[in-house]
Design a protein around this motif. Structure first.
Motif, short mmCIF file in Angstrom:
data_model
loop_
_atom_site.label_atom_id
_atom_site.label_comp_id
_atom_site.label_asym_id
_atom_site.label_seq_id
_atom_site.Cartn_x
_atom_site.Cartn_y
_atom_site.Cartn_z
N ASP A 198 -8.60 0.80 5.95
CA ASP A 198 -9.91 0.25 6.30
C ASP A 198 -10.39 -0.81 5.31
OD1 ASP A 198 -9.70 2.12 8.30
OD2 ASP A 198 -10.94 3.60 7.28
N ARG A 199 -9.54 -1.77 5.03
CA ARG A 199 -9.88 -2.89 4.14
C ARG A 199 -9.49 -4.22 4.82
NH1 ARG A 199 -13.27 -0.08 1.66
NH2 ARG A 199 -12.43 1.83 0.80
N ASN A 200 -10.10 -5.30 4.32
CA ASN A 200 -9.74 -6.67 4.70
C ASN A 200 -9.83 -6.88 6.22
OD1 ASN A 200 -9.25 -6.70 1.99
ND2 ASN A 200 -7.09 -7.19 2.12
N TYR A 201 -11.03 -6.78 6.74
CA TYR A 201 -11.27 -6.89 8.17
C TYR A 201 -11.41 -8.33 8.67
CZ TYR A 201 -12.71 -1.94 7.83
OH TYR A 201 -12.77 -0.59 7.61
N GLY A 202 -11.47 -9.29 7.78
CA GLY A 202 -11.79 -10.66 8.16
C GLY A 202 -10.86 -11.26 9.20
N GLY A 203 -11.35 -12.30 9.89
CA GLY A 203 -10.55 -13.03 10.85
C GLY A 203 -9.91 -14.24 10.18
N VAL A 204 -10.61 -15.37 10.18
CA VAL A 204 -10.12 -16.57 9.50
C VAL A 204 -10.50 -16.53 8.02
CG1 VAL A 204 -10.28 -19.09 9.39
CG2 VAL A 204 -10.21 -17.93 11.61
N VAL A 205 -11.70 -16.07 7.71
CA VAL A 205 -12.16 -16.03 6.32
C VAL A 205 -12.22 -14.58 5.83
CG1 VAL A 205 -13.46 -18.17 6.56
CG2 VAL A 205 -14.60 -15.97 6.95
N ILE A 206 -12.16 -14.43 4.51
CA ILE A 206 -12.22 -13.11 3.88
C ILE A 206 -13.55 -12.89 3.20
CG2 ILE A 206 -11.35 -13.70 1.57
CD1 ILE A 206 -10.07 -10.80 3.81
N LEU A 207 -14.49 -13.83 3.40
CA LEU A 207 -15.75 -13.84 2.66
C LEU A 207 -16.62 -12.63 2.97
CD1 LEU A 207 -16.64 -17.63 2.96
CD2 LEU A 207 -15.66 -16.43 1.00
N PHE A 208 -16.64 -12.18 4.22
CA PHE A 208 -17.51 -11.04 4.55
C PHE A 208 -16.97 -9.75 3.95
CE2 PHE A 208 -18.56 -14.04 8.08
CZ PHE A 208 -19.88 -14.26 7.69
N ASP A 209 -15.66 -9.63 3.80
CA ASP A 209 -15.11 -8.47 3.10
C ASP A 209 -15.56 -8.46 1.65
OD1 ASP A 209 -13.08 -6.94 4.86
OD2 ASP A 209 -12.66 -9.03 5.28
N ARG A 210 -15.55 -9.62 1.01
CA ARG A 210 -16.02 -9.70 -0.38
C ARG A 210 -17.52 -9.40 -0.45
NH1 ARG A 210 -12.24 -11.88 -3.73
NH2 ARG A 210 -10.50 -13.03 -2.80
N LEU A 211 -18.28 -9.87 0.54
CA LEU A 211 -19.72 -9.68 0.53
C LEU A 211 -20.10 -8.23 0.78
CD1 LEU A 211 -22.58 -10.93 0.48
CD2 LEU A 211 -22.33 -11.37 2.93
N PHE A 212 -19.39 -7.56 1.69
CA PHE A 212 -19.79 -6.20 2.10
C PHE A 212 -18.92 -5.11 1.48
CE2 PHE A 212 -21.35 -8.83 5.73
CZ PHE A 212 -22.71 -8.58 5.55
N GLY A 213 -18.10 -5.47 0.50
CA GLY A 213 -17.40 -4.45 -0.28
C GLY A 213 -16.17 -3.83 0.36
N THR A 214 -15.55 -4.51 1.32
CA THR A 214 -14.35 -3.96 1.96
C THR A 214 -13.08 -4.72 1.58
OG1 THR A 214 -14.85 -5.26 3.94
CG2 THR A 214 -15.56 -2.95 3.92
N PHE A 215 -13.18 -5.59 0.58
CA PHE A 215 -12.00 -6.36 0.16
C PHE A 215 -11.16 -5.54 -0.81
CE2 PHE A 215 -9.96 -9.20 -2.95
CZ PHE A 215 -9.11 -9.88 -2.09
#
Length: 285
Positions: A198-215
């Protein structure tokens, strides 16, 4: 993954799939021919499902567009720029929910069933996406006035982009790793290790994972294992398409209260599997 209709796109994908197979064999990584046939079976079953999706969703999004109080101009580049961010945001939450809500995971689990990370495996899609209703995450964008054709086009671009992420042939990409979803990030997303779930859910960008703590990044001491956690592998495409639905609806049938029913349908995957621990609570790695 969106298979796409362009002959050039199809030819490009085929050439890359064959090139990757040659690379894997030359590197002694192996190429699972039986898994490839399973993927092709899933693709064949997805063709009528995709046609039904197109008919139903065109009606749903068209109806939502008529309810929108404003309409963003399709010909304005600013609509597309803001729309790209909005679609990426909606995709992030759809994808996150698809891993955390059993009803959505019943469809999405098919995509995670491959035990080798290959470009061809990107086409593993469930046949029940219309029924699991992940498309509902994009309805608010249409209600906000984004043209349905733009939402669908950006989502198709998002999914086509992800075709290139399903490979072990590409290493890390330097500074691009900070902004974009890359093969390295997506390989971890497909890991079945408990530490990487359950990590790295992003599509084209990974920014929302970094923002919401799932990276998360791969740790040297824990190599990636692919496939479904706590599930026996199978090469049967029909079984892959219905297995999670069967288990979930079986648990729902045993429910004695509405609370039990809700938990059976909407708890995290694994919560009702006696042979496996419940899905861990999300935390930052």
């Amino acid at each position: 993954m969106d298979i796409g209709r362009s002959p050039i796109w199809l030819a490009t994908m085929l050439a890359l799939v064959l090139a990757e197979a040659g690379w894997r064999l030359s590197q002694r990584r192996g190429y699972d021919g039986r898994a490839a046939l399973t993927t092709l079976g899933l693709v064949a079953g997805n063709i009528p499902a995709a046609l039904l999706n197109a008919v139903v969703l065109s009606a749903v999004y068209g109806f939502a567009a008529r309810l929108a109080p404003v309409h963003w101009p399709l010909g304005d580049w600013r609509t597309w720029a803001i729309g790209f961010v909005a679609v990426e945001f909606a995709y992030y939450w759809f994808h996150r929910a698809s891993h955390r809500v059993r009803w959505l995971w019943a469809s999405h689990s098919v995509h995670h069933s491959a035990e080798q990370m290959t470009l061809l495996a990107s086409f593993r899609l469930g046949w029940t996406n219309l029924f699991s209703a992940g498309w509902a995450f994009y309805v608010p964008l249409v209600l906000l006035g984004f043209p349905p054709v733009m939402v669908v086009t950006l989502l198709a671009f998002d999914l086509r982009y992800q075709f290139f992420l399903h490979t072990e042939a590409v290493g890390t990409l330097g500074p691009l790793e900070w902004v974009f979803n890359t093969p390295a990030h997506h390989r971890l997303h497909h890991a079945s290790n408990d530490a990487y779930l359950d990590r790295n859910y992003g599509g084209v960008v990974i920014l929302f994972d970094r923002l919401f703590g799932t990276f998360a990044r791969v740790r040297r001491e824990e190599p990636i294992r692919y496939g479904l956690a706590h599930r026996t592998p199978t090469a049967n495409p029909v079984r892959l398409a219905v297995r999670e639905w069967s288990a979930m609806l079986g648990d729902a049938a045993k429910a004695r209260t509405l609370g039990d029913l809700g938990r059976a349908l909407f708890d995290p995957p694994g919560s009702h599997d006696r042979s496996a621990p419940a899905r861990p609570v999300e935390k930052v790695i």
